[in-house]
Design a protein around this motif. Structure first.
Motif, short mmCIF file in Angstrom:
data_model
loop_
_atom_site.label_atom_id
_atom_site.label_comp_id
_atom_site.label_asym_id
_atom_site.label_seq_id
_atom_site.Cartn_x
_atom_site.Cartn_y
_atom_site.Cartn_z
N GLY A 152 43.05 46.78 48.99
CA GLY A 152 42.25 45.58 49.22
C GLY A 152 41.74 44.98 47.92
O GLY A 152 41.72 43.76 47.74
N ALA A 153 41.33 45.86 46.98
CA ALA A 153 40.83 45.37 45.70
C ALA A 153 41.92 44.71 44.88
O ALA A 153 41.72 43.64 44.27
N LEU A 154 43.11 45.32 44.84
CA LEU A 154 44.21 44.77 44.04
C LEU A 154 44.69 43.44 44.60
O LEU A 154 44.97 42.50 43.84
N VAL A 192 44.25 38.97 43.00
CA VAL A 192 45.25 37.93 42.71
C VAL A 192 45.11 36.72 43.62
O VAL A 192 45.95 35.82 43.57
N GLN A 193 44.07 36.67 44.44
CA GLN A 193 43.92 35.55 45.37
C GLN A 193 43.47 34.29 44.63
O GLN A 193 42.67 34.34 43.71
N LYS A 194 43.98 33.16 45.09
CA LYS A 194 43.59 31.87 44.53
C LYS A 194 42.56 31.16 45.42
O LYS A 194 41.93 30.20 44.98
N ALA A 219 37.81 37.98 52.01
CA ALA A 219 38.38 38.68 53.17
C ALA A 219 39.03 40.00 52.74
O ALA A 219 38.85 41.03 53.40
N TYR A 220 39.81 39.98 51.68
CA TYR A 220 40.44 41.22 51.22
C TYR A 220 39.41 42.19 50.64
O TYR A 220 39.58 43.40 50.73
N TRP A 251 35.22 38.13 37.94
CA TRP A 251 36.24 37.20 37.42
C TRP A 251 36.27 35.94 38.27
O TRP A 251 36.35 34.82 37.76
N MET A 252 36.20 36.12 39.59
CA MET A 252 36.15 34.96 40.48
C MET A 252 34.91 34.13 40.22
O MET A 252 34.98 32.90 40.11
N TYR A 253 33.77 34.78 40.09
CA TYR A 253 32.51 34.07 39.85
C TYR A 253 32.57 33.29 38.55
O TYR A 253 32.13 32.13 38.47
N GLN A 254 33.12 33.91 37.52
CA GLN A 254 33.21 33.26 36.20
C GLN A 254 34.08 32.01 36.28
O GLN A 254 33.73 30.95 35.73
#
Length: 535
Positions: free
Chosen positions: A296-298, A302-304, A311-312, A437-440
């Motif tokens: 789930g983490a990996l 890579v989600q855009k 969700a993952y 990383w997403m937040y940044q």
């Protein structure tokens, strides 16, 4: 108090009736909000009057008469240490999901809010049920409103998501129903005057012991249904679609409440009723949990799409809960129970936040944002707190649950390899990577799109939705004992009773002939397994 519990469970149905009578969109929203607020306020009386020292016994108990002659099937609801906090989480999320839809849902408002209220009744019923037939009815009832919420008010891919969600969960539920019918008749043969019984109090007691062969198959039937509901790897594929296509309120309820029905079922049903199978299959279930944590983490990394990433992350975080349950000690199970609440709060907040930004930009793609912290400072703060809680920052709720689970799993007597804990801990590191990383990328850097410069910060309604969740994130992170105290006595008692029942069943099995695979699986010696046949 018995009446109060039933009022809490069924008050949303009264709200549905009022909505159908009103036939007015504005009145529909206010009736829904009033109903859920009153339900939450009434439920506070339950937790204030809950006897912590007696948490192992169902309180506020309502017990009806058997509905069929010779069959011990009855309306039986109550709250104990395992269900109280999940019940309270359900009532808390009620007004939050109503408010989250206040301006975003424009069509068929009566149907939409009726489905949310029906889903709340079904969810409360699952956590309060102490008869497995009643549990099953509420468990299945929860599918219906979620089916319509995704299928009617969902995104462009809602039909595919709805069908996949319904087929997965229904198949698991039907298999569980077959197991439940067998279990009921087997239990009925142990009760004088009945041929069928699904009273959880009897089924979980030492007075009812089921043979090792039957236990194996029944555990597989129930565990499959619950693992699909969690969902545990590799049964997880329906979840990202359902989350991504569901409206914000649907995603919040799905993450905060419905997924917990699976982990709750494993603890409520599988551990006390099938204790031998639960322990023997624990290493395999723990392995699937750890795979789910890493996988789930990996995939989240890579989600855009921000919503699909969350969700993952849900798949990954719920893997910790399953690991804690199958470590089968007090620390890990307490951590799993607390992490169920934590996940509902943190991931529920993240889905609310994603919904708020989607309402402004009508996109969830990470590349469509960047630098919006300068424009939305309040939003940035709320988003950061929820993100840090999700990755388990010390001082916030996620840390406590994961720490207890990893600590308990490390000292587990039924999970043989500490490698499980090492790889699970790697999932914590990966969570920090993909969430930060997403937040940044979403919040910082240059403002790449002119349209983002005109975004409006959170309004009073949206802040009011998030503040209670933020308070709980800090409260649980700083004083977790205020929450773990409700389940501590019952978890201790449940594990001790399950161990005694497990040993008694195994000792009894030594007097009967067993298939070779059963003797091997449960470590029953050949010379003792050749004695007279056991039921």
């Amino acid at each position: 108090m018995q009446l109060l519990l039933n009022i809490c469970i069924y008050l949303p149905l009264a709200g549905i009736a009022a909505i159908l009578v009103s036939r007015n969109d504005k009145a529909t929203k206010w009736i829904s909000l009033l109903t859920t607020v009153v339900t939450f306020l009434l439920s506070l009386l339950l937790i204030f009057n809950f006897d912590i020292t007696n948490s192992g016994t169902a309180q506020f108990l309502t017990e009806g008469s058997p509905v069929l002659a010779g069959m011990d099937i009855k309306y039986l609801v109550g709250l104990d240490g395992l269900s109280l906090l999940l019940f309270m989480l359900t009532t808390l999320m009620g007004p939050i999901v109503i408010l989250s839809s206040w301006d975003s849902i424009k069509k068929h408002l009566a149907g939409y809010y009726s489905m949310l209220l029906l889903l709340q009744t079904a969810s409360m019923g699952v956590f309060a049920s102490l008869d497995l037939i009643v549990f099953y009815v509420f468990f299945e009832l929860s599918l219906i409103p979620m089916y319509f919420l995704i299928g009617i008010w969902g995104g462009k891919g809602r039909i595919h998501a709805t069908v996949k969600f319904f087929v997965y969960t229904l198949v698991g539920s039907l298999i569980m129903l077959v197991g439940l019918i067998y279990l009921g008749y087997d239990a009925g043969s142990s009760l004088q005057g009945y041929v069928f019984s699904t009273d959880w109090r009897f089924l979980s007691s030492g007075a009812y012991q089921i043979g090792l062969v039957e236990q194996t198959y029944l555990f597989a039937a129930f565990a499959l249904a619950f693992c699909i509901k969690v969902p545990l790897f590799p049964f997880h594929t329906w979840l990202p679609y359902a989350h991504t296509e569901a409206p914000t309120a649907g995603s919040v309820v799905l993450a905060a409440i419905m997924l917990k029905m699976g982990t709750y079922g494993l603890l409520r049903v599988c551990l006390p009723i099938f204790p031998n199978a639960f322990v023997e299959f624990a290493p395999y279930m723990a392995a699937l949990a750890v795979i789910g944590i890493i996988y789930g983490a990996l995939v989240a990394m890579v989600q855009k799409d921000v919503k699909k990433l969350v969700a993952y992350s849900s798949v990954s975080h719920l893997g910790f809960v399953v690991l804690g349950l199958f470590a089968v000690n007090v620390i890990s199970v307490q951590g799993a129970l607390l992490q169920m609440i934590n996940h509902g709060i943190s991931t529920g907040a993240l889905f609310l936040i994603v919904g708020m930004i989607y309402d402004r930009r009508h996109t969830r793609m990470i590349e469509d944002f960047g630098g919006i912290a300068k424009v939305l400072p309040v939003f940035a703060v709320m988003f950061m707190i929820a993100t840090l809680a999700s990755i388990g920052l010390p001082g916030l709720n996620g840390f406590i649950g994961e720490f207890l689970i990893l600590n308990g799993a490390f000292h587990s007597e039924v999970i043989p390899q500490n490698a499980f804990v090492v790889f699970a801990a790697l999932g914590v590191i990966l969570a920090a990577v993909y969430m930060l990383w997403m937040y940044q990328r979403v919040m910082f850097g240059p403002l790449k799109h002119k349209v983002n410069e005109k975004l409006q910060d959170l309004n009073a309604r949206e802040i009011g939705i998030l503040v209670p969740l933020v308070i709980l994130m800090f409260w649980i992170g700083i004083r977790p004992v205020d929450f773990t105290q409700y389940s501590e006595a019952q978890v201790n008692g449940l594990l001790q009773a399950s161990q005694e029942k497990r040993m008694a069943i195994k000792q009894s099995a030594r007097t009967g002939e067993l298939p070779e695979w059963t003797s091997t699986l449960y470590d029953v010696t050949d010379e003792l397994a050749s004695q007279p046949k056991n039921r």
